[in-house]
Design a protein around this motif. Structure first.
Motif, PDB file in Angstrom:
ATOM      1  N   ASP A 120       0.926  -0.958  -0.105  1.00 21.21           N
ATOM      2  CA  ASP A 120       0.068  -0.093   0.008  1.00 21.21           C
ATOM      3  C   ASP A 120       0.858   1.376  -0.072  1.00 21.21           C
ATOM      4  OD1 ASP A 120      -2.503  -1.465   0.252  1.00 21.21           O
ATOM      5  OD2 ASP A 120      -1.806  -2.133   2.140  1.00 21.21           O
ATOM      6  N   LEU A 121       1.967   1.333   0.765  1.00 16.69           N
ATOM      7  CA  LEU A 121       3.072   2.337   0.763  1.00 16.69           C
ATOM      8  C   LEU A 121       3.376   2.648  -0.533  1.00 16.69           C
ATOM      9  CD1 LEU A 121       4.606   1.797   4.238  1.00 16.69           C
ATOM     10  CD2 LEU A 121       3.304   3.829   3.462  1.00 16.69           C
ATOM     11  N   ALA A 122       3.605   1.299  -1.072  1.00 19.45           N
ATOM     12  CA  ALA A 122       4.467   1.363  -2.503  1.00 19.45           C
ATOM     13  C   ALA A 122       3.513   2.135  -3.448  1.00 19.45           C
ATOM     14  CB  ALA A 122       4.862   0.102  -2.966  1.00 19.45           C
ATOM     15  N   ALA A 123       2.162   1.652  -3.254  1.00 25.58           N
ATOM     16  CA  ALA A 123       1.195   2.088  -4.470  1.00 25.58           C
ATOM     17  C   ALA A 123       1.154   3.800  -4.281  1.00 25.58           C
ATOM     18  CB  ALA A 123       0.002   1.375  -4.240  1.00 25.58           C
ATOM     19  N   VAL A 124       1.060   4.169  -3.025  1.00 21.83           N
ATOM     20  CA  VAL A 124       1.107   5.599  -2.888  1.00 21.83           C
ATOM     21  C   VAL A 124       2.099   6.175  -3.351  1.00 21.83           C
ATOM     22  CG1 VAL A 124       0.939   7.369  -1.260  1.00 21.83           C
ATOM     23  CG2 VAL A 124      -0.863   5.513  -1.051  1.00 21.83           C
ATOM     24  N   VAL A 144      -6.204   8.099  -0.426  1.00 22.91           N
ATOM     25  CA  VAL A 144      -6.987   7.542   0.845  1.00 22.91           C
ATOM     26  C   VAL A 144      -7.017   8.240   1.998  1.00 22.91           C
ATOM     27  CG1 VAL A 144      -6.018   5.021   0.053  1.00 22.91           C
ATOM     28  CG2 VAL A 144      -4.607   6.621   1.641  1.00 22.91           C
ATOM     29  N   HIS A 145      -6.421   9.487   1.941  1.00 20.02           N
ATOM     30  CA  HIS A 145      -6.683  10.638   3.091  1.00 20.02           C
ATOM     31  C   HIS A 145      -8.160  10.751   3.073  1.00 20.02           C
ATOM     32  CE1 HIS A 145      -6.623  14.269   5.378  1.00 20.02           C
ATOM     33  NE2 HIS A 145      -5.676  13.680   5.892  1.00 20.02           N
ATOM     34  N   PRO A 146      -9.023  10.513   4.342  1.00 22.22           N
ATOM     35  CA  PRO A 146     -10.320  10.644   4.455  1.00 22.22           C
ATOM     36  C   PRO A 146     -10.744  12.301   4.181  1.00 22.22           C
ATOM     37  CG  PRO A 146      -9.429  10.303   6.453  1.00 22.22           C
ATOM     38  CD  PRO A 146      -8.112  10.081   5.636  1.00 22.22           C
ATOM     39  N   ASP A 147     -10.162  13.270   4.439  1.00 23.55           N
ATOM     40  CA  ASP A 147     -10.602  14.545   4.095  1.00 23.55           C
ATOM     41  C   ASP A 147     -10.276  15.362   2.958  1.00 23.55           C
ATOM     42  OD1 ASP A 147     -11.828  14.488   6.719  1.00 23.55           O
ATOM     43  OD2 ASP A 147     -10.046  15.114   7.646  1.00 23.55           O
ATOM     44  N   SER A 148      -9.011  14.589   2.239  1.00 30.51           N
ATOM     45  CA  SER A 148      -8.661  15.310   0.849  1.00 30.51           C
ATOM     46  C   SER A 148      -9.557  14.906  -0.290  1.00 30.51           C
ATOM     47  CB  SER A 148      -7.323  15.116   0.504  1.00 30.51           C
ATOM     48  OG  SER A 148      -7.152  13.740   0.111  1.00 30.51           O
ATOM     49  N   GLY A 149      -9.663  13.457  -0.683  1.00 26.38           N
ATOM     50  CA  GLY A 149     -10.421  13.088  -1.783  1.00 26.38           C
ATOM     51  C   GLY A 149     -10.462  13.927  -2.901  1.00 26.38           C
ATOM     52  N   ASN A 150      -9.128  14.518  -3.175  1.00 24.86           N
ATOM     53  CA  ASN A 150      -9.073  15.672  -4.218  1.00 24.86           C
ATOM     54  C   ASN A 150      -8.619  15.173  -5.507  1.00 24.86           C
ATOM     55  OD1 ASN A 150      -6.484  15.294  -3.349  1.00 24.86           O
ATOM     56  ND2 ASN A 150      -6.066  17.570  -2.635  1.00 24.86           N
ATOM     57  N   GLY A 151      -8.112  13.946  -5.389  1.00 23.80           N
ATOM     58  CA  GLY A 151      -7.689  13.196  -6.632  1.00 23.80           C
ATOM     59  C   GLY A 151      -6.079  13.528  -6.934  1.00 23.80           C
ATOM     60  N   ILE A 152      -5.506  14.270  -6.295  1.00 22.36           N
ATOM     61  CA  ILE A 152      -3.979  14.581  -5.929  1.00 22.36           C
ATOM     62  C   ILE A 152      -3.315  13.485  -5.062  1.00 22.36           C
ATOM     63  CG2 ILE A 152      -2.231  16.152  -5.723  1.00 22.36           C
ATOM     64  CD1 ILE A 152      -4.270  18.270  -6.469  1.00 22.36           C
ATOM     65  N   VAL A 180      -1.550   6.082   5.054  1.00 25.04           N
ATOM     66  CA  VAL A 180      -1.184   4.698   4.890  1.00 25.04           C
ATOM     67  C   VAL A 180      -0.283   4.377   5.987  1.00 25.04           C
ATOM     68  CG1 VAL A 180      -0.007   2.875   3.477  1.00 25.04           C
ATOM     69  CG2 VAL A 180      -1.702   4.318   2.274  1.00 25.04           C
ATOM     70  N   GLY A 181       0.707   5.320   6.386  1.00 27.70           N
ATOM     71  CA  GLY A 181       1.603   4.979   7.556  1.00 27.70           C
ATOM     72  C   GLY A 181       1.011   4.964   8.934  1.00 27.70           C
ATOM     73  N   LEU A 182      -0.033   5.637   9.101  1.00 33.82           N
ATOM     74  CA  LEU A 182      -0.681   5.776  10.391  1.00 33.82           C
ATOM     75  C   LEU A 182      -1.551   4.510  10.476  1.00 33.82           C
ATOM     76  CD1 LEU A 182      -1.500   7.582  12.884  1.00 33.82           C
ATOM     77  CD2 LEU A 182      -3.518   8.264  11.146  1.00 33.82           C
TER      78      LEU A 182
END
Length: 159
Positions: free
Chosen positions: A111-115, A134-142, A151-153
């Motif tokens: 998962d870390l590698a994919a990001v 995957v950041h729950p508050d961003s979802g901005n596509g970037i 992912v680290g958390l």
């Protein structure tokens, strides 16, 4: 069903010039459908440019993937002449575990590698991976440091 439709609303495209519109929205979660229609009134003029026709808010019921289909889409000009358009389907991926980019029920090095492979990419970039956002508050596509930190958390967590 994986998704429940909570709300459907008219976008800003048809009323961008301040003219009135009349949206008709029918949500039927049992059938898995949303019917949406809208028209302008009070003017014989149409609108031009880009904008949003409709927006939909979903709630995830179960993890998994679901395709979203648009059917019976008709767009017309003020003279009711149909305007040709291309329709594309979409897919919604619902994760059971935050940070699980590959959806294999664990947050690990893959998962870390994919990001990492998608880092600083956005829609249209060759290395863009929408599942890495995957950041729950961003979802901005970037794909950025917030996605990597998410992912680290959650590293080491399993379903």
């Amino acid at each position: 069903a994986l998704l429940e439709v909570l709300d459907a609303s008219e976008g800003d495209f048809l009323n961008q010039d301040g003219m009135s519109t009349f949206p008709v929205i029918q949500i039927d979660n049992a059938a898995g459908t949303v019917k949406f229609g809208s028209t302008r009134f009070g003017t014989a003029e149409g609108v031009q440019g880009a904008g949003t026709l409709a927006g939909f808010e979903f709630m995830a019921e179960l993890p998994g993937s679901s395709e979203l289909f648009l059917s019976n889409v008709v767009v017309s000009d003020p003279d009711l002449k149909e305007i040709p358009l291309a329709i594309e389907t979409g897919t919604v991926n619902i994760r059971e575990l935050v940070g699980d980019v590959d959806m294999d029920c664990d947050v690990d090095i893959f998962d870390l590698a994919a990001v990492g492979l998608a880092f600083w990419s956005e829609p249209g970039d060759e290395n863009w991976n929408p599942d890495a956002d995957v950041h729950p508050d961003s979802g901005n596509g970037i794909i950025n440091i917030f996605d990597l930190a998410t992912v680290g958390l959650h590293y080491g967590e399993t379903c």
